[in-house]
Design an enzyme around this catalytic site. Structure first.
Site, PDB file in Angstrom:
ATOM      1  N   GLY A  95     -16.207  21.802   7.510  1.00 35.80           N
ATOM      2  CA  GLY A  95     -17.598  22.189   7.738  1.00 35.80           C
ATOM      3  C   GLY A  95     -17.837  22.931   9.029  1.00 35.80           C
ATOM      4  O   GLY A  95     -18.987  23.244   9.355  1.00 35.80           O
ATOM      5  N   HIS A 102     -15.951  22.332  19.703  1.00 35.13           N
ATOM      6  CA  HIS A 102     -17.084  21.649  20.343  1.00 35.13           C
ATOM      7  C   HIS A 102     -17.257  20.263  19.755  1.00 35.13           C
ATOM      8  O   HIS A 102     -16.876  20.011  18.609  1.00 35.13           O
ATOM      9  CB  HIS A 102     -18.380  22.443  20.160  1.00 35.13           C
ATOM     10  CG  HIS A 102     -18.643  22.830  18.740  1.00 35.13           C
ATOM     11  ND1 HIS A 102     -18.021  23.912  18.136  1.00 35.13           N
ATOM     12  CD2 HIS A 102     -19.413  22.278  17.783  1.00 35.13           C
ATOM     13  CE1 HIS A 102     -18.421  24.007  16.884  1.00 35.13           C
ATOM     14  NE2 HIS A 102     -19.252  23.018  16.636  1.00 35.13           N
TER      15      HIS A 102
HETATM   16  P1  AMP Z   1     -20.007  23.384  13.575  1.00 29.09           P
HETATM   17  O1  AMP Z   1     -20.487  23.669  12.162  1.00 29.09           O
HETATM   18  O2  AMP Z   1     -19.427  22.018  13.782  1.00 29.09           O
HETATM   19  O3  AMP Z   1     -19.094  24.505  14.017  1.00 29.09           O
HETATM   20  O4  AMP Z   1     -21.295  23.384  14.480  1.00 29.09           O
HETATM   21  C1  AMP Z   1     -21.856  24.534  14.995  1.00 29.09           C
HETATM   22  C2  AMP Z   1     -23.210  24.137  15.518  1.00 29.09           C
HETATM   23  O5  AMP Z   1     -23.655  25.172  16.347  1.00 29.09           O
HETATM   24  C3  AMP Z   1     -24.260  23.925  14.436  1.00 29.09           C
HETATM   25  O6  AMP Z   1     -24.788  22.614  14.553  1.00 29.09           O
HETATM   26  C4  AMP Z   1     -25.300  24.998  14.739  1.00 29.09           C
HETATM   27  O7  AMP Z   1     -26.604  24.535  14.537  1.00 29.09           O
HETATM   28  C5  AMP Z   1     -25.044  25.296  16.194  1.00 29.09           C
HETATM   29  N1  AMP Z   1     -25.363  26.633  16.669  1.00 29.09           N
HETATM   30  C6  AMP Z   1     -25.181  27.822  16.035  1.00 29.09           C
HETATM   31  N2  AMP Z   1     -25.575  28.834  16.840  1.00 29.09           N
HETATM   32  C7  AMP Z   1     -25.981  28.272  18.008  1.00 29.09           C
HETATM   33  C8  AMP Z   1     -26.497  28.795  19.220  1.00 29.09           C
HETATM   34  N3  AMP Z   1     -26.689  30.108  19.404  1.00 29.09           N
HETATM   35  N4  AMP Z   1     -26.828  27.914  20.202  1.00 29.09           N
HETATM   36  C9  AMP Z   1     -26.669  26.591  20.029  1.00 29.09           C
HETATM   37  N5  AMP Z   1     -26.200  26.041  18.909  1.00 29.09           N
HETATM   38  C10 AMP Z   1     -25.850  26.863  17.894  1.00 29.09           C
END
Ligand code: AMP
Length: 141
Positions: A95, A102
């Site tokens: 996912g 992160h």
């Molecule tokens: P993942 O799917 O574990 O890679 O999580 C990526 C996360 O980054 C998701 O929860 C998104 O909502 C978040 N996200 C995407 N773009 C940004 C952004 N520009 N700033 C902060 N969070 C973000």
């Protein structure tokens, strides 16, 4: 897949994209998730350009864990959730949607389900207010 230096978190780390910053240190940065799954949803990001768990060296991993712990404590103090989820989605099949490693710190509140992952943008002013609340609770240890 090779690490893409233009992914959105790399841009935030370089100061080329905005974020509601919670912590900005030598090894890690933390900021509010723009599409939070609950109020206080925070991301902890190592500076080392690593796509996923398998790309990060051991010392950077240690720093990431220590920073995630500190951020989790600060989120707990700021939002006083009943529970908390720590998540790291490793690879597209797990996912992962942003390909810079992160950790998610996701507070949980009684009776409140989780919002969908990466679905609805939050109000930027509210995210800044949440970041300030967490920053106020951050300690060094
Ligand atoms: P993942 O799917 O574990 O890679 O999580 C990526 C996360 O980054 C998701 O929860 C998104 O909502 C978040 N996200 C995407 N773009 C940004 C952004 N520009 N700033 C902060 N969070 C973000």
């Amino acid at each position: 897949m090779a690490y893409d230096p233009d992914n959105i978190f790399a841009k935030i780390l370089r100061g080329e994209a905005d974020a509601a910053i919670v912590l900005d240190e030598k090894h890690c940065v933390a900021f509010m998730d723009v599409m939070p799954q609950s109020p206080g949803h925070t991301l902890v990001v190592p500076r080392q350009p690593a796509e996923n768990l398998f790309d990060l060296d051991a010392d950077a991993w240690t720093e990431l864990m220590a920073t995630t712990r500190r951020v989790a404590h600060a989120v707990q103090a700021a939002f006083e959730p009943a529970g908390m989820m720590l998540m790291q989605l490793n690879g597209p099949d797990a996912g992962q949607t942003v390909f810079h490693l992160h950790f998610h710190v996701v507070p949980r509140y009684p009776g409140e389900g989780l919002a969908f992952h990466a679905r609805s943008m939050a109000d930027p002013a509210e995210l800044q207010e949440h970041a300030a609340r967490i920053r106020a609770e951050l300690t060094s240890g």
